[in-house]
Design a protein around this motif. Structure first.
Motif, PDB file in Angstrom:
ATOM      1  N   LEU A  32       0.960  -1.147   0.019  1.00  0.00           N
ATOM      2  CA  LEU A  32      -0.172   0.051  -0.007  1.00  0.00           C
ATOM      3  C   LEU A  32       0.772   1.190   0.209  1.00  0.00           C
ATOM      4  CD1 LEU A  32      -2.778   1.210   0.057  1.00  0.00           C
ATOM      5  CD2 LEU A  32      -2.456   1.073   2.716  1.00  0.00           C
ATOM      6  N   LEU A  33       0.826   2.031  -1.289  1.00  0.00           N
ATOM      7  CA  LEU A  33       1.751   3.108  -1.144  1.00  0.00           C
ATOM      8  C   LEU A  33       0.791   4.317  -1.280  1.00  0.00           C
ATOM      9  CD1 LEU A  33       4.368   4.418  -1.488  1.00  0.00           C
ATOM     10  CD2 LEU A  33       4.519   4.196  -4.156  1.00  0.00           C
ATOM     11  N   GLU A  34       0.831   5.286  -0.214  1.00  0.00           N
ATOM     12  CA  GLU A  34      -0.098   6.443   0.108  1.00  0.00           C
ATOM     13  C   GLU A  34       0.740   7.769  -0.147  1.00  0.00           C
ATOM     14  OE1 GLU A  34      -3.743   4.393   2.425  1.00  0.00           O
ATOM     15  OE2 GLU A  34      -2.019   4.705   3.239  1.00  0.00           O
ATOM     16  N   VAL A  35      -0.078   9.053  -0.432  1.00  0.00           N
ATOM     17  CA  VAL A  35       0.484  10.169  -0.228  1.00  0.00           C
ATOM     18  C   VAL A  35      -0.630  10.994   0.988  1.00  0.00           C
ATOM     19  CG1 VAL A  35       1.093  12.283  -1.043  1.00  0.00           C
ATOM     20  CG2 VAL A  35       1.554  10.255  -2.593  1.00  0.00           C
ATOM     21  N   TYR A  36      -0.071  11.612   1.900  1.00  0.00           N
ATOM     22  CA  TYR A  36      -0.694  12.454   2.761  1.00  0.00           C
ATOM     23  C   TYR A  36      -0.259  13.632   2.803  1.00  0.00           C
ATOM     24  CZ  TYR A  36      -2.578   8.060   4.817  1.00  0.00           C
ATOM     25  OH  TYR A  36      -3.271   6.755   5.009  1.00  0.00           O
ATOM     26  N   ASP A  37      -1.115  14.636   3.073  1.00  0.00           N
ATOM     27  CA  ASP A  37      -0.564  16.183   3.443  1.00  0.00           C
ATOM     28  C   ASP A  37      -0.219  16.367   4.906  1.00  0.00           C
ATOM     29  OD1 ASP A  37      -2.908  16.454   4.866  1.00  0.00           O
ATOM     30  OD2 ASP A  37      -4.236  17.594   3.486  1.00  0.00           O
TER      31      ASP A  37
ATOM     32  N   ARG B  73      -4.412  14.166   6.061  1.00  0.00           N
ATOM     33  CA  ARG B  73      -5.327  13.876   5.248  1.00  0.00           C
ATOM     34  C   ARG B  73      -4.840  12.894   3.963  1.00  0.00           C
ATOM     35  NH1 ARG B  73      -7.175  19.067   6.346  1.00  0.00           N
ATOM     36  NH2 ARG B  73      -6.212  19.898   4.484  1.00  0.00           N
ATOM     37  N   LEU B  74      -5.333  11.820   3.758  1.00  0.00           N
ATOM     38  CA  LEU B  74      -5.091  11.049   2.547  1.00  0.00           C
ATOM     39  C   LEU B  74      -5.278  12.001   1.398  1.00  0.00           C
ATOM     40  CD1 LEU B  74      -3.989   8.201   1.471  1.00  0.00           C
ATOM     41  CD2 LEU B  74      -6.641   7.628   1.122  1.00  0.00           C
TER      42      LEU B  74
ATOM     43  N   ALA C 266       4.411  20.687   1.903  1.00  0.00           N
ATOM     44  CA  ALA C 266       4.980  19.526   1.883  1.00  0.00           C
ATOM     45  C   ALA C 266       4.023  18.262   2.084  1.00  0.00           C
ATOM     46  CB  ALA C 266       5.558  19.491   3.539  1.00  0.00           C
ATOM     47  N   TYR C 267       4.356  17.197   1.887  1.00  0.00           N
ATOM     48  CA  TYR C 267       3.557  15.967   1.578  1.00  0.00           C
ATOM     49  C   TYR C 267       4.375  14.678   2.301  1.00  0.00           C
ATOM     50  CZ  TYR C 267       0.509  18.505  -1.696  1.00  0.00           C
ATOM     51  OH  TYR C 267      -0.477  19.319  -2.095  1.00  0.00           O
ATOM     52  N   PHE C 268       3.835  13.508   2.888  1.00  0.00           N
ATOM     53  CA  PHE C 268       4.334  12.577   3.022  1.00  0.00           C
ATOM     54  C   PHE C 268       3.999  11.280   2.412  1.00  0.00           C
ATOM     55  CE2 PHE C 268       4.019  15.586   6.792  1.00  0.00           C
ATOM     56  CZ  PHE C 268       5.384  15.481   7.244  1.00  0.00           C
TER      57      PHE C 268
END
Length: 364
Positions: free
Chosen positions: A307-312, A316-317, A344-346
């Motif tokens: 599972l590869l995701e980006v969050y702020d 928040r997804l 910035a994002y994670f």
């Protein structure tokens, strides 16, 4: 092989090879013969010569016997052409390559059956072929035509060599009459006695040998008469196999010359890169900062759900880049953030029980 002893009154193949029940064919330098049922030996090669080497192919193992034959004299004179010459060895006992080949000779490479030696510019012979032996045939590669005589005809003066290390069963390859050799200057972090160098063309293993340190000599086989394999000019890949862990590693850092029959190539120092990752890892995205896209690299040591995701920055997804099963290996996913706001994002990677995050910056 070659024939150190020959019946000079009748050097015909029918006579010299009459004791072999399992013979299939015999191949010389530009000539060959095959054994047909009832008919016997047919082809362009009809006599065995003292100065020549031969590829003798058998259906199965057999015992060779020859009577009424005289040994070759040690002062036998060879007329060599420029290029590769398939020759015998006229000495009565094993002799070190550096002793057997005269220093004034233009010949600078010797190829045997899966072994070879090459003369370095400093005058040192290196490679897996340590000594020349009676009954063996060799390709002698020379820079110019010359009249040639072996010298020395004595025991091997080198320091005692260690035992020959057989390759594991899964790395065994079939010997071919077409072959090339790659002399590797060294492999960083490779271990003698535990590591084996494997040559591949595509997915096919076409050569392997135990790693023996500097100038380990890797044989690379070509086409077999009845088996499709290489194409002249094929790309060769070298890998290293560790017998303790069962892991493979790519050998990198040098561009390998393309395969050619009877080619002898010196390769510089090489590095190890695992064919499959040893651990799970999420690498630093690049570029970072980025605009508008970045590449996310991660390693998987096993087949696993990813599972590869980006969050702020508020948790928040923002995007789901991947959600599914991935094979073990090295992977790279691009994220295009052209529709996202600067900031910035994670990145969050979940691979089985492995979890890792990293911060990235989008700057527009």
């Amino acid at each position: 092989m070659s024939f150190y002893s020959v019946d000079d009154d009748d050097p015909s193949i029918n006579n010299v090879l009459s004791s072999l029940d399992q013979a299939l064919n015999i191949i010389g330098e530009g000539e060959a013969a095959q054994l047909l049922p009832v008919v016997g030996w047919v082809g362009s090669l009809d006599e065995i010569r003292r100065d020549k080497g031969y590829w003798l192919r058998l259906y199965d193992s057999d015992v060779y016997e020859l009577t009424d034959a005289a040994p070759t004299h040690t002062d036998f004179l060879y007329s060599l052409n420029q290029g590769a010459n398939l020759v015998s060895y006229s000495g009565p006992e094993p002799t070190d390559v550096a002793v057997a080949i005269p220093s004034e000779s233009s010949c600078n490479a010797i190829l045997g059956q899966g072994i070879a030696a090459q003369l370095l510019p400093n005058g040192q012979w290196v490679g897996s072929l340590a000594e020349l032996t009676p009954w063996s045939g060799y390709w002698l590669k020379c820079q110019s035509a010359e009249e040639f005589q072996y010298q020395g005809h004595g025991p091997n003066p080198r320091e005692e060599q260690g035992p020959v290390i057989p390759v594991p069963e899964e790395l065994v390859f079939e010997q071919s009459v077409e072959q090339a050799f790659y002399f590797i200057e060294d492999i960083i972090d490779a271990e003698e006695g535990r590591d084996f160098v494997v040559a591949k063309i595509g997915d096919q293993i076409v050569g392997s040998i135990a790693y023996t340190g500097e100038y380990t000599t890797v044989p690379v086989m070509g086409r077999y008469d009845d088996t499709p394999g290489y194409m002249p000019g094929a790309l060769v890949e070298l890998q290293l196999y560790n017998s303790d862990s069962g892991r493979y590693y790519h050998l990198t850092g040098q561009n390998l010359p393309r395969w050619e029959s009877l080619g002898t190539f010196t390769v510089g120092e090489m590095d190890l890169e695992p064919v499959l990752p040893e651990t799970f890892a999420l690498h630093q995205a690049y570029p970072n900062p980025f605009n508008p896209s970045t590449n996310i690299r991660f390693d998987l040591s096993d087949k696993v759900k990813v599972l590869l995701e980006v969050y702020d920055v508020n948790g928040r997804l923002v995007d789901v880049l991947r959600n599914g099963v991935f094979e073990a290996g090295y992977h790279e996913i691009a994220w295009n953030a052209s529709q996202k706001a600067s900031g910035a994002y994670f990145i969050k990677l979940v691979a089985g029980s492995y979890v890792s995050t990293q911060k990235i910056m989008l700057i527009k």
